[in-house]
Structure formats: C-alpha cells, structure tokens
Design an enzyme around this catalytic site. Structure first.
Site, PDB file in Angstrom:
ATOM      1  N   ASN A 145     -26.581 -18.507  62.191  1.00  0.00           N
ATOM      2  CA  ASN A 145     -26.767 -18.885  63.588  1.00  0.00           C
ATOM      3  C   ASN A 145     -26.252 -20.294  63.848  1.00  0.00           C
ATOM      4  O   ASN A 145     -26.387 -21.190  63.020  1.00  0.00           O
ATOM      5  CB  ASN A 145     -28.218 -18.709  64.056  1.00  0.00           C
ATOM      6  CG  ASN A 145     -29.253 -19.314  63.147  1.00  0.00           C
ATOM      7  OD1 ASN A 145     -29.080 -19.365  61.934  1.00  0.00           O
ATOM      8  ND2 ASN A 145     -30.343 -19.796  63.732  1.00  0.00           N
ATOM      9  N   GLU A 197     -26.467 -23.109  66.729  1.00  0.00           N
ATOM     10  CA  GLU A 197     -27.199 -23.492  67.944  1.00  0.00           C
ATOM     11  C   GLU A 197     -26.462 -24.593  68.712  1.00  0.00           C
ATOM     12  O   GLU A 197     -25.456 -25.129  68.244  1.00  0.00           O
ATOM     13  CB  GLU A 197     -28.628 -23.906  67.565  1.00  0.00           C
ATOM     14  CG  GLU A 197     -29.363 -22.741  66.936  1.00  0.00           C
ATOM     15  CD  GLU A 197     -30.842 -23.026  66.664  1.00  0.00           C
ATOM     16  OE1 GLU A 197     -31.275 -24.193  66.756  1.00  0.00           O
ATOM     17  OE2 GLU A 197     -31.553 -22.042  66.350  1.00  0.00           O
ATOM     18  N   ALA A 225     -27.189 -27.861  71.929  1.00  0.00           N
ATOM     19  CA  ALA A 225     -28.133 -28.624  72.754  1.00  0.00           C
ATOM     20  C   ALA A 225     -28.381 -27.889  74.074  1.00  0.00           C
ATOM     21  O   ALA A 225     -29.470 -27.969  74.647  1.00  0.00           O
ATOM     22  CB  ALA A 225     -27.587 -30.023  73.013  1.00  0.00           C
ATOM     23  N   TYR A 255     -29.170 -24.689  74.981  1.00  0.00           N
ATOM     24  CA  TYR A 255     -29.675 -23.595  74.138  1.00  0.00           C
ATOM     25  C   TYR A 255     -28.942 -22.252  74.249  1.00  0.00           C
ATOM     26  O   TYR A 255     -28.604 -21.649  73.240  1.00  0.00           O
ATOM     27  CB  TYR A 255     -31.173 -23.375  74.385  1.00  0.00           C
ATOM     28  CG  TYR A 255     -32.082 -24.502  73.927  1.00  0.00           C
ATOM     29  CD1 TYR A 255     -31.572 -25.677  73.384  1.00  0.00           C
ATOM     30  CD2 TYR A 255     -33.464 -24.393  74.065  1.00  0.00           C
ATOM     31  CE1 TYR A 255     -32.406 -26.716  72.980  1.00  0.00           C
ATOM     32  CE2 TYR A 255     -34.309 -25.425  73.657  1.00  0.00           C
ATOM     33  CZ  TYR A 255     -33.774 -26.586  73.116  1.00  0.00           C
ATOM     34  OH  TYR A 255     -34.596 -27.596  72.722  1.00  0.00           O
ATOM     35  N   CYS A 278     -26.230 -16.039  67.582  1.00  0.00           N
ATOM     36  CA  CYS A 278     -26.965 -15.511  66.434  1.00  0.00           C
ATOM     37  C   CYS A 278     -26.021 -15.259  65.246  1.00  0.00           C
ATOM     38  O   CYS A 278     -24.829 -15.019  65.415  1.00  0.00           O
ATOM     39  CB  CYS A 278     -27.601 -14.175  66.790  1.00  0.00           C
ATOM     40  SG  CYS A 278     -28.910 -14.254  67.995  1.00  0.00           S
ATOM     41  N   GLU A 288     -25.732 -12.647  63.309  1.00  0.00           N
ATOM     42  CA  GLU A 288     -25.093 -11.328  63.262  1.00  0.00           C
ATOM     43  C   GLU A 288     -23.796 -11.319  64.062  1.00  0.00           C
ATOM     44  O   GLU A 288     -22.768 -10.795  63.631  1.00  0.00           O
ATOM     45  CB  GLU A 288     -26.021 -10.240  63.823  1.00  0.00           C
ATOM     46  CG  GLU A 288     -27.314 -10.042  63.055  1.00  0.00           C
ATOM     47  CD  GLU A 288     -28.448 -10.939  63.544  1.00  0.00           C
ATOM     48  OE1 GLU A 288     -28.193 -12.094  63.938  1.00  0.00           O
ATOM     49  OE2 GLU A 288     -29.594 -10.471  63.527  1.00  0.00           O
ATOM     50  N   CYS A 342     -27.735  -8.687  69.684  1.00  0.00           N
ATOM     51  CA  CYS A 342     -26.964  -8.416  68.465  1.00  0.00           C
ATOM     52  C   CYS A 342     -26.880  -6.923  68.192  1.00  0.00           C
ATOM     53  O   CYS A 342     -25.836  -6.426  67.743  1.00  0.00           O
ATOM     54  CB  CYS A 342     -27.561  -9.157  67.270  1.00  0.00           C
ATOM     55  SG  CYS A 342     -27.239 -10.930  67.346  1.00  0.00           S
TER      56      CYS A 342
HETATM   57  N1  THU Z   1     -31.347 -15.548  65.699  1.00  0.00           N
HETATM   58  C1  THU Z   1     -30.355 -14.927  64.985  1.00  0.00           C
HETATM   59  O1  THU Z   1     -29.458 -15.581  64.434  1.00  0.00           O
HETATM   60  N2  THU Z   1     -30.369 -13.576  64.941  1.00  0.00           N
HETATM   61  C2  THU Z   1     -31.287 -12.785  65.553  1.00  0.00           C
HETATM   62  O2  THU Z   1     -31.158 -11.557  65.533  1.00  0.00           O
HETATM   63  C3  THU Z   1     -32.434 -13.380  66.217  1.00  0.00           C
HETATM   64  C4  THU Z   1     -32.426 -14.847  66.357  1.00  0.00           C
HETATM   65  C5  THU Z   1     -31.318 -17.012  65.808  1.00  0.00           C
HETATM   66  C6  THU Z   1     -31.019 -17.501  67.206  1.00  0.00           C
HETATM   67  C7  THU Z   1     -31.615 -18.878  67.171  1.00  0.00           C
HETATM   68  O3  THU Z   1     -30.655 -19.779  66.629  1.00  0.00           O
HETATM   69  C8  THU Z   1     -32.781 -18.743  66.181  1.00  0.00           C
HETATM   70  O4  THU Z   1     -32.567 -17.557  65.457  1.00  0.00           O
HETATM   71  C9  THU Z   1     -34.149 -18.676  66.860  1.00  0.00           C
HETATM   72  O5  THU Z   1     -34.175 -17.675  67.810  1.00  0.00           O
END
Ligand code: THU
Length: 166
Positions: A66, A68, A70, A72, A77, A79, A119
């Site tokens: 994942n 991220e 600033a 949001y 994600c 996947e 995802c």
């Molecule tokens: N996240 C994923 O990478 N995959 C998912 O299927 C669910 C959530 C990440 C997104 C975010 O960076 C962190 O987990 C918290 O939600």
C-alpha cells in the site's frame, strides 16, 4: 433486469482453510513474498502495512504494497498496486494466484486481512478478462491459510463488462 432481481437468490462465499503445515511450498513462497513486500509499504498515516504477491503463468512473481498519501484518498491498496504493476508490464500474462498479508506497524506479526471492495472489483476485471480463475491466499498470524478459489467467489453479484452491454 438481472435474474437475481426478479426473485430472492442467495450466494455463499466459500474459503478453504489450511493448517499451517498444509499449504504447498509454492503457496508458502508466495505468502513470504507478500510479507517482504508489506514491510516496504508506505503507510505513515494508517501504520497498517499490506503486501500482495502475484504468481503469473510464466512463473514470475510480482509484488505490491500500500502507498499512502497526505491527501488520504489518493493512496492505493497493495492489491491494486500489484495487479496494475503486473498488467502494465506483462499485459499478456495470466495471473494464477495472489497472496495477501497485513500487519500493524507496531506488531511484529502478520494478521489476517481480506481485500477491500475496491480491490475485489479491480481484481475481478482481470479474472473476467483472462477467462481463468485467480486463487486468493490469506495468511493468519498462526500460519493458517485461507484460500478462495477465485475472485468471483469474493464478489457475489459483481458488476462487470456484461452490465455495460444491452
Ligand atoms: N489496504 C490495502 O492495502 N488493501 C486492502 O485491501 C485494504 C486496506 C490499505 C489501505 C491503507 O493504506 C491501509 O491499508 C489502511 O486502510
């Protein structure tokens, strides 16, 4: 109108459960690759690290984590990072399997996490397109592995290209 809107239809999600010693060496390797990827996640806001590792039909393993931001909603994600990376580099390869793992940054162990709805939708697109199931492997903290035999299984009543046609 969809058939399933005309009457009440039930769909169930099935996961196969494997004890820690049961999965094959190949599955364990894919899970290990997902774990390595998770440790490189850029997750300073959630402190939740997710890793995904895909096995392609030529044996290549593509990983993602994942990312991220600033702002949001701009983040992505693990996947989708992995799937988009794989399909942008190897558009003609089929994706056979994906392993997904997660951990809180404060913990020194991985925990079970299932892919988010967005995802599932993104992964489903590629499964439909390649006409071959993509198996999903989710690892729990104690080494138990859950298997979904397809993305379709995780996304009952999915929206797909069929819906765009008359
Ligand atoms: N996240 C994923 O990478 N995959 C998912 O299927 C669910 C959530 C990440 C997104 C975010 O960076 C962190 O987990 C918290 O939600």
């Amino acid at each position: 109108m969809h058939d399933y809107m005309a009457e009440r239809v039930k769909k169930e999600v099935y996961l196969n459960k494997y004890q820690p010693e049961e999965p094959s060496r190949e599955i364990k390797q894919l899970i290990d690759e997902a774990k390595k990827a998770a440790l490189n996640a850029y997750a300073p806001y959630s402190n939740f690290q997710v890793g995904a590792a895909l096995l392609l039909d030529d044996g290549k393993i593509i990983t993602g984590n994942n990312q991220e931001n600033a702002c949001y909603p701009t983040g992505l994600c693990a996947e989708r990072v992995a799937f988009f990376s794989a399909k942008s580099q190897y558009p003609d390869s089929k994706i056979l399997r994906v392993a997904i793992v997660a951990k809180r940054s404060v913990d020194d162990f991985f925990k079970l996490a299932t892919p988010c709805g967005s995802c599932r939708q993104a992964m489903s697109e590629y499964e439909n397109n390649q006409n071959q199931n993509i198996a999903v492997y989710l690892a729990d903290a104690d080494g138990t592995v859950f298997e979904s035999e397809s993305i379709d299984n995780l996304l009952p009543f999915k929206f797909s290209d069929k819906d765009l046609k008359s």
